[in-house]
Enzyme design. Structure first.
Site, PDB file in Angstrom:
ATOM      1  N   HIS A 158      35.003  38.507  48.799  1.00  0.00           N
ATOM      2  CA  HIS A 158      35.030  38.340  47.348  1.00  0.00           C
ATOM      3  C   HIS A 158      36.379  38.827  46.848  1.00  0.00           C
ATOM      4  CE1 HIS A 158      33.158  37.817  43.360  1.00  0.00           C
ATOM      5  NE2 HIS A 158      33.992  38.781  43.012  1.00  0.00           N
ATOM      6  N   CYS A 159      37.132  37.935  46.228  1.00  0.00           N
ATOM      7  CA  CYS A 159      38.507  38.241  45.823  1.00  0.00           C
ATOM      8  C   CYS A 159      38.570  38.493  44.321  1.00  0.00           C
ATOM      9  CB  CYS A 159      39.440  37.093  46.213  1.00  0.00           C
ATOM     10  SG  CYS A 159      41.170  37.380  45.770  1.00  0.00           S
ATOM     11  N   VAL A 160      39.048  39.667  43.933  1.00  0.00           N
ATOM     12  CA  VAL A 160      39.154  39.982  42.512  1.00  0.00           C
ATOM     13  C   VAL A 160      40.273  39.191  41.849  1.00  0.00           C
ATOM     14  CG1 VAL A 160      38.189  42.300  42.776  1.00  0.00           C
ATOM     15  CG2 VAL A 160      40.656  41.956  43.031  1.00  0.00           C
ATOM     16  N   VAL A 163      38.768  35.923  41.093  1.00  0.00           N
ATOM     17  CA  VAL A 163      37.525  36.146  40.369  1.00  0.00           C
ATOM     18  C   VAL A 163      36.411  35.259  40.927  1.00  0.00           C
ATOM     19  CG1 VAL A 163      36.618  36.573  38.064  1.00  0.00           C
ATOM     20  CG2 VAL A 163      39.060  36.296  38.381  1.00  0.00           C
TER      21      VAL A 163
END
Length: 312
Positions: A158-160, A163
């Site tokens: 999950h990549c911030v 998003v």
């Protein structure tokens, strides 16, 4: 009620953080655009002379890379990484590659509960992947994302920054975002470096103090991004070459040393980018690839026989 409130707060935090990260990316892009185009090279184009041709030649690749960067970025942000259908079930034992004889009433239902799963496992079938949080079966290479609150097909992480989860449907777009970010930031670093070389060689400020400060900050910012993205890009390209995700490299491969999905660098690369070369550098797939390659749908992955994976 407390549990629902906790999930609501977690989802709200993810959305707020996501909006901030998108604005941050756009702010960095906008600041860089202002320093490169507005402050340095567009005035040189308007001034005319020999330098105008050089400035124009700089602005063309700058804008091309910027368009590809933003296209890849929003493709990674807006593309669903891969959702598991509620009625999905596997006909193949993903551990051994043998057909599963699961034709009973348990698997004819779209959802399984814990009691049904326990009865299946107790009857000797132990290779079924099941998510207790989603209360459903999981396809091969699928993992549950706590941030998204659902299972993601071929989840990488999950990549911030985007998003979003990086999974089967947007992994290529994420890699292209890293690739064009590295090219753009490296290009900006190189073209702005000449300003400082001119300053130190001639001993005078080639622009106003405000322009120099903007240029210096942009140079440092893009240099930092280029170096950090380079390491991330190299890591992910090595994962693509081995046909393994970040999660699988961290957890599953430790317990499965004979990695069955490694089919060779060429085939591994095509499982992410497709077969048609003209689509490799754009965040899109050829219709023929989507029609012919089951791996791009995130559910079915070819694997090599047990005898061919001894080297891993």
């Amino acid at each position: 009620m407390a549990w629902n409130l906790f999930r609501f707060c977690a989802a709200l935090r993810v959305r707020v953080l996501g909006s901030v990260m998108i604005l941050l990316v756009l702010a960095v892009v906008g600041f860089t655009y202002y320093a490169v185009v507005v402050t340095n090279y567009w005035p040189a184009v308007l001034a005319g002379g020999v330098n105008s041709y050089y400035a124009f030649a700089i602005l063309i690749p700058f804008h091309l890379l910027l368009v590809m960067l933003l296209w890849s970025y929003f493709a990674a942000v807006l593309t669903n990484p891969g959702r598991v259908s509620s009625n999905w079930r596997s006909d193949v034992d993903e551990e051994s590659g043998d057909p599963l004889v699961l034709t009973g009433l348990e698997l004819s239902k779209p959802m399984l509960n814990l009691q049904q799963t326990a009865s299946l496992v107790g009857s000797g079938i132990q290779k079924i992947r099941y998510c207790r949080k989603c209360n459903q079966l999981k396809p091969p290479r699928c993992h549950h994302c706590s941030a998204c609150g659902r299972c993601i097909l071929k989840m990488d992480h999950h990549c911030v920054w985007v998003v979003n989860c990086v999974g089967a449907f947007n992994y290529k777009f994420f890699l292209l975002f890293l690739f064009y970010t590295f090219l753009e930031t490296s290009f900006v670093t190189i073209i702005l470096l000449s300003n400082f070389i001119t300053f130190f060689n001639e001993g005078e400020i080639p622009a106003s103090p405000e322009s120099l400060a903007t240029t210096f900050l942009t140079f440092v910012l893009n240099l930092a991004f280029a170096l950090s993205v380079l390491g991330l890009l190299v890591m992910h390209l090595s994962l693509v070459a081995a046909n393994i995700t970040t999660i699988e490299a961290s957890y599953e491969k430790k317990t499965t040393p004979k990695w069955r999905y490694d089919l060779g660098r060429r085939k591994n690369f095509e499982q992410v980018f497709g077969i048609h070369k003209r689509f490799w550098l754009i965040p899109a797939y050829a219709e023929e690839d989507l029609r012919r390659m089951q791996t791009l749908h995130g559910l079915d992955y070819p694997s090599k026989p047990e005898s061919d994976s001894q080297h891993y």
